[in-house]
Scaffold this motif. Structure first.
Motif, PDB file in Angstrom:
ATOM      1  N   PRO A 170      -3.662  -6.008 -13.925  1.00 22.48           N
ATOM      2  CA  PRO A 170      -4.347  -5.217 -12.897  1.00 22.48           C
ATOM      3  C   PRO A 170      -5.705  -4.705 -13.382  1.00 22.48           C
ATOM      4  CG  PRO A 170      -2.104  -4.390 -13.314  1.00 22.48           C
ATOM      5  CD  PRO A 170      -2.424  -5.341 -14.395  1.00 22.48           C
ATOM      6  N   SER A 171      -6.612  -4.534 -12.435  1.00 24.41           N
ATOM      7  CA  SER A 171      -7.957  -4.081 -12.733  1.00 24.41           C
ATOM      8  C   SER A 171      -7.996  -2.558 -12.796  1.00 24.41           C
ATOM      9  CB  SER A 171      -8.893  -4.577 -11.634  1.00 24.41           C
ATOM     10  OG  SER A 171     -10.057  -3.795 -11.589  1.00 24.41           O
ATOM     11  N   VAL A 172      -8.366  -2.033 -13.963  1.00 28.34           N
ATOM     12  CA  VAL A 172      -8.421  -0.572 -14.113  1.00 28.34           C
ATOM     13  C   VAL A 172      -9.474   0.055 -13.183  1.00 28.34           C
ATOM     14  CG1 VAL A 172      -8.948   1.298 -15.733  1.00 28.34           C
ATOM     15  CG2 VAL A 172      -7.406  -0.548 -16.411  1.00 28.34           C
ATOM     16  N   PRO A 173     -10.709  -0.456 -13.159  1.00 30.57           N
ATOM     17  CA  PRO A 173     -11.676   0.151 -12.219  1.00 30.57           C
ATOM     18  C   PRO A 173     -11.249  -0.007 -10.763  1.00 30.57           C
ATOM     19  CG  PRO A 173     -12.732  -1.618 -13.502  1.00 30.57           C
ATOM     20  CD  PRO A 173     -11.348  -1.480 -14.022  1.00 30.57           C
ATOM     21  N   GLY A 174     -10.620  -1.133 -10.444  1.00 31.65           N
ATOM     22  CA  GLY A 174     -10.162  -1.363  -9.075  1.00 31.65           C
ATOM     23  C   GLY A 174      -9.067  -0.390  -8.670  1.00 31.65           C
ATOM     24  N   MET A 175      -8.089  -0.203  -9.579  1.00 29.36           N
ATOM     25  CA  MET A 175      -6.975   0.694  -9.284  1.00 29.36           C
ATOM     26  C   MET A 175      -7.471   2.142  -9.144  1.00 29.36           C
ATOM     27  SD  MET A 175      -3.412   0.838 -11.371  1.00 29.36           S
ATOM     28  CE  MET A 175      -2.336   2.272 -11.304  1.00 29.36           C
ATOM     29  N   ARG A 176      -8.410   2.518 -10.037  1.00 30.11           N
ATOM     30  CA  ARG A 176      -8.953   3.876  -9.925  1.00 30.11           C
ATOM     31  C   ARG A 176      -9.702   4.043  -8.595  1.00 30.11           C
ATOM     32  NH1 ARG A 176     -12.894   3.874 -13.646  1.00 30.11           N
ATOM     33  NH2 ARG A 176     -14.359   3.373 -11.996  1.00 30.11           N
ATOM     34  N   THR A 177     -10.452   3.003  -8.206  1.00 26.36           N
ATOM     35  CA  THR A 177     -11.209   3.075  -6.961  1.00 26.36           C
ATOM     36  C   THR A 177     -10.278   3.243  -5.766  1.00 26.36           C
ATOM     37  OG1 THR A 177     -12.917   1.706  -7.944  1.00 26.36           O
ATOM     38  CG2 THR A 177     -12.907   1.853  -5.540  1.00 26.36           C
ATOM     39  N   GLN A 178      -9.182   2.487  -5.782  1.00 25.27           N
ATOM     40  CA  GLN A 178      -8.183   2.632  -4.719  1.00 25.27           C
ATOM     41  C   GLN A 178      -7.682   4.078  -4.651  1.00 25.27           C
ATOM     42  OE1 GLN A 178      -5.791   1.372  -2.498  1.00 25.27           O
ATOM     43  NE2 GLN A 178      -4.261   2.937  -2.901  1.00 25.27           N
ATOM     44  N   MET A 179      -7.395   4.682  -5.819  1.00 22.54           N
ATOM     45  CA  MET A 179      -6.892   6.061  -5.840  1.00 22.54           C
ATOM     46  C   MET A 179      -7.965   7.029  -5.339  1.00 22.54           C
ATOM     47  SD  MET A 179      -4.483   6.333  -9.265  1.00 22.54           S
ATOM     48  CE  MET A 179      -5.623   5.816 -10.523  1.00 22.54           C
ATOM     49  N   GLN A 180      -9.230   6.780  -5.736  1.00 21.95           N
ATOM     50  CA  GLN A 180     -10.316   7.669  -5.301  1.00 21.95           C
ATOM     51  C   GLN A 180     -10.544   7.580  -3.795  1.00 21.95           C
ATOM     52  OE1 GLN A 180     -13.228   6.064  -8.115  1.00 21.95           O
ATOM     53  NE2 GLN A 180     -13.520   8.100  -8.976  1.00 21.95           N
ATOM     54  N   LEU A 181     -10.537   6.347  -3.279  1.00 17.91           N
ATOM     55  CA  LEU A 181     -10.760   6.176  -1.834  1.00 17.91           C
ATOM     56  C   LEU A 181      -9.619   6.801  -1.034  1.00 17.91           C
ATOM     57  CD1 LEU A 181     -12.048   2.471  -1.676  1.00 17.91           C
ATOM     58  CD2 LEU A 181     -13.416   4.548  -1.426  1.00 17.91           C
ATOM     59  N   LYS A 182      -8.391   6.594  -1.521  1.00 20.79           N
ATOM     60  CA  LYS A 182      -7.228   7.148  -0.818  1.00 20.79           C
ATOM     61  C   LYS A 182      -7.292   8.674  -0.822  1.00 20.79           C
ATOM     62  CE  LYS A 182      -2.142   7.222  -1.060  1.00 20.79           C
ATOM     63  NZ  LYS A 182      -1.760   8.397  -1.858  1.00 20.79           N
ATOM     64  N   ARG A 183      -7.652   9.239  -1.980  1.00 18.68           N
ATOM     65  CA  ARG A 183      -7.722  10.696  -2.071  1.00 18.68           C
ATOM     66  C   ARG A 183      -8.809  11.236  -1.134  1.00 18.68           C
ATOM     67  NH1 ARG A 183      -7.935  11.962  -7.954  1.00 18.68           N
ATOM     68  NH2 ARG A 183      -5.851  11.089  -7.909  1.00 18.68           N
ATOM     69  N   ALA A 184      -9.950  10.550  -1.104  1.00 18.47           N
ATOM     70  CA  ALA A 184     -11.049  10.994  -0.234  1.00 18.47           C
ATOM     71  C   ALA A 184     -10.624  10.903   1.234  1.00 18.47           C
ATOM     72  CB  ALA A 184     -12.287  10.139  -0.476  1.00 18.47           C
ATOM     73  N   TYR A 185      -9.895   9.835   1.552  1.00 11.52           N
ATOM     74  CA  TYR A 185      -9.417   9.643   2.927  1.00 11.52           C
ATOM     75  C   TYR A 185      -8.444  10.757   3.326  1.00 11.52           C
ATOM     76  CZ  TYR A 185      -6.611   7.545   6.685  1.00 11.52           C
ATOM     77  OH  TYR A 185      -5.932   7.318   7.849  1.00 11.52           O
ATOM     78  N   GLU A 186      -7.536  11.082   2.413  1.00 14.15           N
ATOM     79  CA  GLU A 186      -6.573  12.150   2.713  1.00 14.15           C
ATOM     80  C   GLU A 186      -7.262  13.510   2.781  1.00 14.15           C
ATOM     81  OE1 GLU A 186      -2.347  10.282   1.187  1.00 14.15           O
ATOM     82  OE2 GLU A 186      -3.628  11.175  -0.325  1.00 14.15           O
ATOM     83  N   ALA A 187      -8.284  13.689   1.939  1.00 17.53           N
ATOM     84  CA  ALA A 187      -9.022  14.958   1.976  1.00 17.53           C
ATOM     85  C   ALA A 187      -9.733  15.151   3.316  1.00 17.53           C
ATOM     86  CB  ALA A 187     -10.033  15.010   0.831  1.00 17.53           C
ATOM     87  N   LEU A 188     -10.081  14.049   3.971  1.00 22.13           N
ATOM     88  CA  LEU A 188     -10.709  14.134   5.300  1.00 22.13           C
ATOM     89  C   LEU A 188      -9.666  14.272   6.412  1.00 22.13           C
ATOM     90  CD1 LEU A 188     -13.482  11.388   4.941  1.00 22.13           C
ATOM     91  CD2 LEU A 188     -13.883  13.839   5.220  1.00 22.13           C
ATOM     92  N   GLY A 189      -8.394  14.343   6.023  1.00 24.49           N
ATOM     93  CA  GLY A 189      -7.334  14.552   7.014  1.00 24.49           C
ATOM     94  C   GLY A 189      -6.609  13.290   7.435  1.00 24.49           C
ATOM     95  N   GLY A 190      -6.907  12.172   6.800  1.00 23.22           N
ATOM     96  CA  GLY A 190      -6.229  10.922   7.139  1.00 23.22           C
ATOM     97  C   GLY A 190      -4.793  10.895   6.632  1.00 23.22           C
ATOM     98  N   THR A 191      -3.939  10.145   7.321  1.00 27.37           N
ATOM     99  CA  THR A 191      -2.534  10.010   6.928  1.00 27.37           C
ATOM    100  C   THR A 191      -2.323   8.628   6.330  1.00 27.37           C
ATOM    101  OG1 THR A 191      -1.840  11.485   8.701  1.00 27.37           O
ATOM    102  CG2 THR A 191      -0.151  10.026   7.807  1.00 27.37           C
ATOM    103  N   PHE A 192      -1.994   8.577   5.033  1.00 27.69           N
ATOM    104  CA  PHE A 192      -1.815   7.294   4.358  1.00 27.69           C
ATOM    105  C   PHE A 192      -0.326   7.042   4.166  1.00 27.69           C
ATOM    106  CE2 PHE A 192      -1.931   4.019   1.201  1.00 27.69           C
ATOM    107  CZ  PHE A 192      -3.145   3.373   1.395  1.00 27.69           C
ATOM    108  N   LEU A 193       0.195   6.005   4.814  1.00 27.50           N
ATOM    109  CA  LEU A 193       1.622   5.697   4.733  1.00 27.50           C
ATOM    110  C   LEU A 193       1.821   4.569   3.721  1.00 27.50           C
ATOM    111  CD1 LEU A 193       2.206   5.752   8.585  1.00 27.50           C
ATOM    112  CD2 LEU A 193       2.775   7.583   6.987  1.00 27.50           C
ATOM    113  N   MET A 194       2.107   4.972   2.480  1.00 23.40           N
ATOM    114  CA  MET A 194       2.210   3.995   1.389  1.00 23.40           C
ATOM    115  C   MET A 194       3.594   3.357   1.380  1.00 23.40           C
ATOM    116  SD  MET A 194       0.481   2.707  -1.028  1.00 23.40           S
ATOM    117  CE  MET A 194       1.222   1.161  -1.457  1.00 23.40           C
ATOM    118  N   GLY A 195       3.609   2.048   1.153  1.00 25.44           N
ATOM    119  CA  GLY A 195       4.880   1.346   1.010  1.00 25.44           C
ATOM    120  C   GLY A 195       5.610   1.152   2.319  1.00 25.44           C
ATOM    121  N   ASP A 196       4.940   1.417   3.421  1.00 30.48           N
ATOM    122  CA  ASP A 196       5.547   1.185   4.733  1.00 30.48           C
ATOM    123  C   ASP A 196       4.968  -0.120   5.288  1.00 30.48           C
ATOM    124  OD1 ASP A 196       7.095   1.538   6.949  1.00 30.48           O
ATOM    125  OD2 ASP A 196       6.100   3.358   7.657  1.00 30.48           O
ATOM    126  N   GLU A 197       5.567  -0.624   6.339  1.00 35.55           N
ATOM    127  CA  GLU A 197       5.160  -1.937   6.829  1.00 35.55           C
ATOM    128  C   GLU A 197       5.331  -1.991   8.340  1.00 35.55           C
ATOM    129  OE1 GLU A 197       6.471  -6.565   5.883  1.00 35.55           O
ATOM    130  OE2 GLU A 197       7.617  -4.917   5.051  1.00 35.55           O
TER     131      GLU A 197
END
Lengths: 401, 405
Positions: free
Chosen positions: A243-270
């Motif tokens: 796995p890509s370390v910068p990529g994985m960190r970026t995913q975590m940063q984007l997700k956190r920023a999205y949730e901070a704006l009030g977005g609902t992230f449903l992980m592991g759902d389909e």
């Protein structure tokens, strides 16, 4: 549950659309069936593998998403993408209106558009000539091939020296060779980087460049820049096997920023199925939550790997909405027997209107848009446009909604 | 036997693309080098085990069964199910007496509760802890959850007749923890449901969901419990009731581990089993329930999403419900295993690994400095309380306190 916009897919396109829509004040949710392609990122985003990407838009097939957006709007969205990342706390390198080059793990230079903070972007190929390079790996780490890297750089007129560090902090990890992976090393390095920086400093002779694998800065994004401040040479971080370390960190940063704006992230759902009628999507059914309704929906499910696109022996299809898919008739025309030639099947994906509304039997859904690599019409591997298409189409769709 | 039988396995084994994303999200790998990691222990190892059970490794016991690998897998492989199923099928190691004690939550509860004051006094003593550590390998740092002198079931018996006044009825699977250790959560649950205009009944003698038996290799016992529970849950479902719970792990075990690991068909009851927080959230959003809240309530809360809650994907409901309470300042903590994993962290050999896994969570809680932590899992509660010194409350108890009744 009810939202303004329901985004199916939590990769680069889904997160970008989510961020842009939350910034517009929409209530959105992202459903993500497992992790995404950012985990395989080189740390660099490509817009189009051409010297002048905007000038080259005119040469693209009419189905290519950029051809639909047009060169002028492409410029606008390209600039917006960099701004969106900056607001999410990620300062990308590069001028969004042009291309540069990145150093690959093979010691080659490849065109790149914007890069993650620790990945250097060179203005031209000459920038890599004639350097004295110290390449440093960690003992037991097999996913970073120093010989390839040295060979590639020596072809460009560099001289290279390879050294391997043995750190007591790594000995525990080395007990388990199958887990000697980038991300696990990066977890150790969030604390042990100081030692690495010190050792590199003492190894340094007359080299002006130091190359390290991208195993720094998983939780703490500042680690690569702190190493750079410590080592008195230019430090480059080059890609590893996933796995890509910068990529994985970026995913975590984007997700956190999205949730901070009030977005609902449903992980592991389909999303299992969708309720549609009269050219509209009414709701989707997910495995964990059940029915989720929304005014608009975005299909950002990715290509084959993420199962946004699937195939049987004779057809390529989109599994969720049975949307129209751009494809050639007959399996024989899907691929070129020469593996290294551009492959047609890699350009297959969902057919849309010029505004990215998804088509089914030639009729557009009024409230279903597609973004990212689920879209048909782009040979992203051959054109180097995967990340660019994800960012630009997501921003375009978010603007429309 | 056909070739197909030799080479196929369940739990989406063949979908694995070897991308190693599971390994990047495994909480054990960075803390315990003896664990081969989810990819190696799961789909990679399964390929070998199908050829010859000789390739089974006892180190698979280090898997927490937290399911984070499954949540992360882009290909839908049930990595943890493959690992747990392999342990069930191939492991030669027998559960130790210590493991049986830890796993038999309702048996031990029945024994201990009548002597609660004595037992609680004793398990809290340094000397007892030293003896447990030395003789049973139960780590001395751990504090056993206190046993309640009067169980929840006997408290509820007096309440039961009063519950019939509500037109809407639900059944409550309280679990061992509420009955033997912490009846207050059950009382809070009844208070909240009644405030929502809903009456509560209990099942016809529930048994422990069996999660601790599964993780300690007591599969026959777990199957018996599962079969019993599916039968009594079935009776409640037939009478038109939903089954509500206040534990994310009991919920997850009864919904998903029964069919996936124990081979117990729960098809008739699965979709009727739900967490109380989800049930209430949906009722409130649909406008069917309105709860009266205190005007002057204030609390600074950090919410921790338990691993099995991540797997259920229902954190949004507990978080959404807490956000409805006026006067709450809520921080949702980063997704991170607390390290206890039920009975895993109680074992002496796992103590250090358990604390190392939970450290990023404890550090974040210290930075947030809440009044208390909210969480839907009782074992996370013990771990976080021991490791941070802060109290941990179930969202239902938070709700009960915030109600103006």
């Amino acid at each position: 549950m009810e939202f303004d916009v329901m985004i199916i897919g939590g990769g680069l396109a889904g997160l970008t659309a989510g961020l842009a829509l939350q910034e517009k004040g929409k209530r959105t949710a992202i459903v993500s069936a497992g992790q995404n392609a950012l985990h395989f990122s080189s740390g660099a985003f490509g817009l189009l593998d051409r010297e002048d990407p905007f000038g080259a838009v005119a040469e693209l097939d009419e189905d290519h998403p950029y051809a639909r957006i047009g060169a002028d709007s492409l410029r606008t969205f390209a600039e917006k993408a960099k701004g969106l990342f900056a607001r999410a706390g990620i300062e990308l390198n590069g001028n969004p209106l042009g291309n540069g080059f990145r150093l690959t793990p093979q010691g080659a230079l490849k065109r790149a558009w914007l890069t993650l903070p620790e990945v250097d972007l060179f203005p031209d190929e000459a920038a890599v000539k004639g350097h004295k390079v110290l390449i440093v790996n960690l003992l037991g780490y097999l996913d970073f091939n120093t010989s390839f890297l040295a060979l590639g750089l020596e072809k460009k007129g560099c001289t290279c020296r390879v050294e391997t560090l043995r750190l007591p902090e790594m000995e525990r990890l080395r007990q388990n060779p199958s887990e000697m992976r980038s991300v696990n090393i990066a977890r150790v390095m969030d604390n042990a980087w100081v030692k690495v920086a010190g050792e590199v400093k003492s190894l340094l002779k007359d080299e002006d460049w130091v190359i390290l694998p991208q195993v720094f800065g998983l939780r703490d994004a500042t680690v690569p820049s702190q190493i750079r401040e410590t080592v008195p040479a230019r430090v480059l971080f080059v890609g590893t096997m996933p796995p890509s370390v910068p990529g994985m960190r970026t995913q975590m940063q984007l997700k956190r920023a999205y949730e901070a704006l009030g977005g609902t992230f449903l992980m592991g759902d389909e999303v299992l199925s969708a309720e549609t009628g009269e050219a509209r999507v009414r709701s989707v059914e997910t495995r964990n939550i059940g029915r989720i309704g929304a005014k608009d929906f975005i299909l950002a499910t990715g290509s084959y790997f993420s199962k946004g696109i699937a195939s049987d022996m004779n057809h390529v299809y989109e599994p969720l909405f049975a949307a129209d898919v751009i494809q050639d008739e007959g399996r024989g025309s899907w691929y070129d027997p020469n593996f290294f030639n551009p492959q047609s099947f890699l350009s297959y994906g969902v057919a849309t209107t010029p505004g990215f509304k998804v088509l089914k039997e030639g009729v557009p859904f009024e409230n279903l848009y597609a973004a990212g690599s689920v879209l048909g019409g782009c040979r992203s591997l051959a054109l180097g446009c995967g990340a660019g298409v994800a960012l630009v189409t997501a921003l375009s769709v978010a603007e429309t909604i | 036997m056909t070739l197909q039988e030799y080479t196929s396995s369940s739990h989406n084994f063949e979908e694995c693309m070897k991308c190693t994303v599971c390994t990047a999200y495994c909480p054990v790998v960075p803390a315990n080098p003896k664990y081969p990691g989810p990819k190696q222990a799961g789909p990679d190892g399964e390929r070998l085990r199908l050829k010859d059970p000789f390739f089974f490794e006892e180190t698979l016991k280090y898997c927490l069964n937290c399911k984070r690998c499954e949540v992360a897998c882009p290909s839908g492989v049930k990595v943890a199910d493959i690992i747990q199923a392999a342990r069930i099928r191939y492991s030669k190691s027998k559960p130790k007496l210590r493991d049986r004690i830890l796993a038999s939550t309702d048996f031990m509860g029945t024994l201990a509760r009548p002597f609660a004051p004595v037992v609680n006094g004793m398990t809290g003593l340094g000397a007892t802890k030293a003896v447990l550590d030395a003789t049973f390998a139960i780590d001395k740092h751990r504090t056993f959850p206190k046993y309640a002198f009067k169980g929840f079931e006997s408290w509820f018996r007096k309440e039961a007749p009063d519950q019939s006044r509500f037109p809407e009825q639900v059944a409550y699977f309280h679990g061992c923890y509420v009955n033997y250790n912490f009846p207050q959560l059950g009382k809070d649950f009844v208070k909240v449901m009644n405030a929502a205009g809903i009456g509560v009944s209990l099942l016809d003698k529930e048994k422990c969901c069996g999660v601790a038996m599964i993780s300690n290799g007591m599969i026959d016992g777990a199957k018996k419990h599962a079969a019993h529970n599916v039968a009594v849950l079935g009776k409640a479902v037939e009478s038109g009731k939903k089954i509500l719970t206040t534990s994310s792990t009991c919920t997850f075990t009864m919904r998903d581990e029964y069919p996936e690991l124990l081979g117990i068909d729960n098809g008739k009851v699965r979709d009727s089993i739900t967490l109380a927080t989800r049930y209430l959230y949906e009722k409130i959003v649909a406008g069917e329930v309105k709860l009266p809240f205190k005007k002057d309530f204030h609390a600074k809360i950090a919410y921790h999403t338990p691993c099995h809650m991540e797997k259920l994907g229902w954190g949004v409901f507990s978080i959404g419900l807490l956000k409805m309470i006026p006067g709450i300042e809520l921080t949702v903590l980063d997704s991170n295993c607390c390290g206890i994993a039920g009975t895993y962290g109680f074992k002496k050999e796992n103590y250090e690994v358990s604390q190392a896994i939970g450290k990023p969570l404890f550090d974040q809680i210290a930075r947030v400095a809440p009044d208390y932590v909210a969480c839907d899992c009782e074992t996370c509660k013990w771990q976080i309380e021991m490791s941070t010194g802060l109290e941990v409350r179930n969202p239902i108890s938070v709700l009960a306190e915030a109600l103006d009744i």
